[in-house]
Design a protein around this motif. Sequence first.
Motif, PDB file in Angstrom:
ATOM      1  N   CYS A  18      10.802  -7.932 -37.537  1.00  0.00           N
ATOM      2  CA  CYS A  18      11.305  -6.661 -37.271  1.00  0.00           C
ATOM      3  C   CYS A  18      12.640  -6.728 -36.596  1.00  0.00           C
ATOM      4  N   PRO A  19      13.656  -7.218 -37.231  1.00  0.00           N
ATOM      5  CA  PRO A  19      15.117  -7.405 -36.304  1.00  0.00           C
ATOM      6  C   PRO A  19      15.502  -6.134 -35.774  1.00  0.00           C
ATOM      7  N   GLN A  20      15.286  -4.915 -35.768  1.00  0.00           N
ATOM      8  CA  GLN A  20      15.593  -3.794 -35.133  1.00  0.00           C
ATOM      9  C   GLN A  20      14.800  -3.354 -34.067  1.00  0.00           C
ATOM     10  N   ALA A  21      13.485  -4.129 -33.746  1.00  0.00           N
ATOM     11  CA  ALA A  21      12.616  -3.592 -32.781  1.00  0.00           C
ATOM     12  C   ALA A  21      12.932  -4.490 -31.489  1.00  0.00           C
ATOM     13  N   TYR A  22      12.725  -4.087 -30.193  1.00  0.00           N
ATOM     14  CA  TYR A  22      12.742  -4.847 -28.999  1.00  0.00           C
ATOM     15  C   TYR A  22      11.569  -6.081 -29.288  1.00  0.00           C
ATOM     16  N   SER A  23      11.949  -7.161 -29.036  1.00  0.00           N
ATOM     17  CA  SER A  23      11.055  -8.492 -29.148  1.00  0.00           C
ATOM     18  C   SER A  23      10.688  -9.070 -27.891  1.00  0.00           C
ATOM     19  N   TYR A  24      11.607  -8.672 -26.724  1.00  0.00           N
ATOM     20  CA  TYR A  24      11.331  -9.178 -25.400  1.00  0.00           C
ATOM     21  C   TYR A  24      12.369  -8.095 -24.490  1.00  0.00           C
ATOM     22  N   ALA A  25      12.077  -8.179 -23.179  1.00  0.00           N
ATOM     23  CA  ALA A  25      12.502  -6.959 -22.450  1.00  0.00           C
ATOM     24  C   ALA A  25      14.059  -6.925 -22.165  1.00  0.00           C
ATOM     25  N   TYR A  26      14.717  -7.912 -22.683  1.00  0.00           N
ATOM     26  CA  TYR A  26      16.259  -7.710 -22.662  1.00  0.00           C
ATOM     27  C   TYR A  26      16.947  -7.793 -23.989  1.00  0.00           C
ATOM     28  N   ASP A  27      16.234  -7.299 -25.168  1.00  0.00           N
ATOM     29  CA  ASP A  27      16.767  -7.535 -26.267  1.00  0.00           C
ATOM     30  C   ASP A  27      17.478  -6.272 -26.765  1.00  0.00           C
ATOM     31  N   ASP A  28      18.386  -5.692 -25.753  1.00  0.00           N
ATOM     32  CA  ASP A  28      18.894  -4.531 -26.095  1.00  0.00           C
ATOM     33  C   ASP A  28      19.966  -4.340 -27.052  1.00  0.00           C
ATOM     34  N   LYS A  29      20.844  -5.310 -27.384  1.00  0.00           N
ATOM     35  CA  LYS A  29      21.954  -5.247 -28.055  1.00  0.00           C
ATOM     36  C   LYS A  29      21.575  -4.855 -29.484  1.00  0.00           C
ATOM     37  N   THR A  30      20.628  -5.126 -30.039  1.00  0.00           N
ATOM     38  CA  THR A  30      20.306  -4.689 -31.581  1.00  0.00           C
ATOM     39  C   THR A  30      19.039  -3.979 -31.668  1.00  0.00           C
ATOM     40  N   SER A  31      18.819  -3.384 -30.396  1.00  0.00           N
ATOM     41  CA  SER A  31      17.363  -2.461 -30.644  1.00  0.00           C
ATOM     42  C   SER A  31      17.403  -1.181 -29.984  1.00  0.00           C
ATOM     43  N   THR A  32      18.697  -0.783 -29.219  1.00  0.00           N
ATOM     44  CA  THR A  32      18.734   0.592 -28.711  1.00  0.00           C
ATOM     45  C   THR A  32      19.486   1.185 -29.525  1.00  0.00           C
ATOM     46  N   PHE A  33      19.130   2.400 -29.986  1.00  0.00           N
ATOM     47  CA  PHE A  33      19.615   3.364 -30.948  1.00  0.00           C
ATOM     48  C   PHE A  33      19.931   4.636 -30.383  1.00  0.00           C
ATOM     49  N   THR A  34      21.301   5.321 -30.855  1.00  0.00           N
ATOM     50  CA  THR A  34      21.735   6.758 -30.141  1.00  0.00           C
ATOM     51  C   THR A  34      21.764   7.730 -31.157  1.00  0.00           C
ATOM     52  N   CYS A  35      21.745   8.880 -30.891  1.00  0.00           N
ATOM     53  CA  CYS A  35      21.972  10.122 -31.839  1.00  0.00           C
ATOM     54  C   CYS A  35      22.512  11.227 -31.013  1.00  0.00           C
ATOM     55  N   ASN A  36      23.351  12.010 -31.718  1.00  0.00           N
ATOM     56  CA  ASN A  36      23.753  13.223 -31.058  1.00  0.00           C
ATOM     57  C   ASN A  36      23.481  14.466 -32.051  1.00  0.00           C
ATOM     58  N   GLY A  37      22.792  15.107 -31.640  1.00  0.00           N
ATOM     59  CA  GLY A  37      22.632  16.713 -32.408  1.00  0.00           C
ATOM     60  C   GLY A  37      21.565  16.820 -33.262  1.00  0.00           C
ATOM     61  N   ALA A  38      20.497  15.709 -33.364  1.00  0.00           N
ATOM     62  CA  ALA A  38      19.446  15.695 -34.316  1.00  0.00           C
ATOM     63  C   ALA A  38      18.433  16.766 -33.756  1.00  0.00           C
ATOM     64  N   ASN A  39      17.946  17.599 -34.668  1.00  0.00           N
ATOM     65  CA  ASN A  39      17.101  18.566 -34.405  1.00  0.00           C
ATOM     66  C   ASN A  39      15.641  18.329 -34.608  1.00  0.00           C
ATOM     67  N   ASN A  40      15.528  17.011 -35.448  1.00  0.00           N
ATOM     68  CA  ASN A  40      14.162  16.540 -35.889  1.00  0.00           C
ATOM     69  C   ASN A  40      14.068  15.092 -35.954  1.00  0.00           C
ATOM     70  N   TYR A  41      13.126  14.376 -35.261  1.00  0.00           N
ATOM     71  CA  TYR A  41      13.004  12.959 -35.594  1.00  0.00           C
ATOM     72  C   TYR A  41      11.668  12.619 -36.350  1.00  0.00           C
ATOM     73  N   LEU A  42      11.626  12.159 -37.559  1.00  0.00           N
ATOM     74  CA  LEU A  42      10.498  11.788 -38.346  1.00  0.00           C
ATOM     75  C   LEU A  42      10.055  10.291 -37.964  1.00  0.00           C
ATOM     76  N   ILE A  43       8.738  10.437 -37.540  1.00  0.00           N
ATOM     77  CA  ILE A  43       8.055   9.297 -36.964  1.00  0.00           C
ATOM     78  C   ILE A  43       7.015   8.941 -38.131  1.00  0.00           C
ATOM     79  N   THR A  44       7.206   7.762 -38.747  1.00  0.00           N
ATOM     80  CA  THR A  44       6.408   7.331 -39.862  1.00  0.00           C
ATOM     81  C   THR A  44       5.521   6.277 -39.321  1.00  0.00           C
ATOM     82  N   PHE A  45       4.116   5.958 -39.507  1.00  0.00           N
ATOM     83  CA  PHE A  45       3.392   4.976 -39.546  1.00  0.00           C
ATOM     84  C   PHE A  45       3.204   4.269 -40.941  1.00  0.00           C
ATOM     85  N   CYS A  46       3.410   3.207 -40.832  1.00  0.00           N
ATOM     86  CA  CYS A  46       3.452   2.374 -42.250  1.00  0.00           C
ATOM     87  C   CYS A  46       4.631   2.908 -43.138  1.00  0.00           C
ATOM     88  N   PRO A  47       5.867   2.708 -42.523  1.00  0.00           N
ATOM     89  CA  PRO A  47       6.828   3.238 -43.543  1.00  0.00           C
ATOM     90  C   PRO A  47       7.084   2.768 -44.700  1.00  0.00           C
TER      91      PRO A  47
END
Length: 242
Positions: free
Chosen positions: A213-242
């Motif tokens: 899971c290269p986009q996920a935090y794998s340890y506490a300081y794994d910020d560079k590839t794992s933190t995402f930002t968004c401006n203006g979204a009105n909905n966040y779709l959270i999917t289990f087993c995408p």
Amino acid sequence: MAARGLLTILLALLVSGTHQATFTFKNNCRYTVWPGTLTGAGSTQLSSTGFKLDSGESSSLVAQPPWSGRFWGRTLCSTTTTNSFKCATGDCASGDIACKGAGAIPPAALIEFTLAINGSNDFYDISLVDGFNLPMSVTPQGGNSSCQSTSCPADVNLMCPPELDVKGPNGEIVACKSACEAFADPKYCCTGSYGSPSTCKPTTYSMIFKKLCPQAYSYAYDDKTSTFTCNGANNYLITFCP
């Protein structure tokens, strides 16, 4: 009068820059998932702290920014003979479907959010720092071009080292512990002399999570590839087993 007029203008600017966000949860797993929610200190509580999603079902919650908190999925849940609700993974130990302000007991994959106001960016991530129990993704809907999806689509349980695995009632692997939880070693937990980005580095165990899971935090300081930002979204779709 002048002071009151200035206050009115400031309030108008604050309201105009604030937008509510909807979290839509969808269960694409072949099994039932019980999402849990935990609101951070100082944020308005969501209308639900835990609910049931059968396979294929969706449900939504609305958050008023500024809001911060986390979401996760619970699996293999049932009610005991003493009418206490309990889950094999992600349990919040409330004894009920609602988590009532309690967080997930590791191991559990987490989705973490901070919703901003006044045109600032929202921040979100998927974290395996507390281990893994099921795949998940976050997809912003609306917003500007900076908004990107993030996911942990792999079933990490299939590749979990034996010393980290958690077995279910039938002997199947249902979750994968973090090395921190399994060994309580500062080098895995990023604590003590390892409590900074310069001293806490990826380990053999965290790299297993990162490879799958290269986009996920794998340890506490794994910020560079794992933190995402968004401006203006009105909905966040959270999917289990995408």
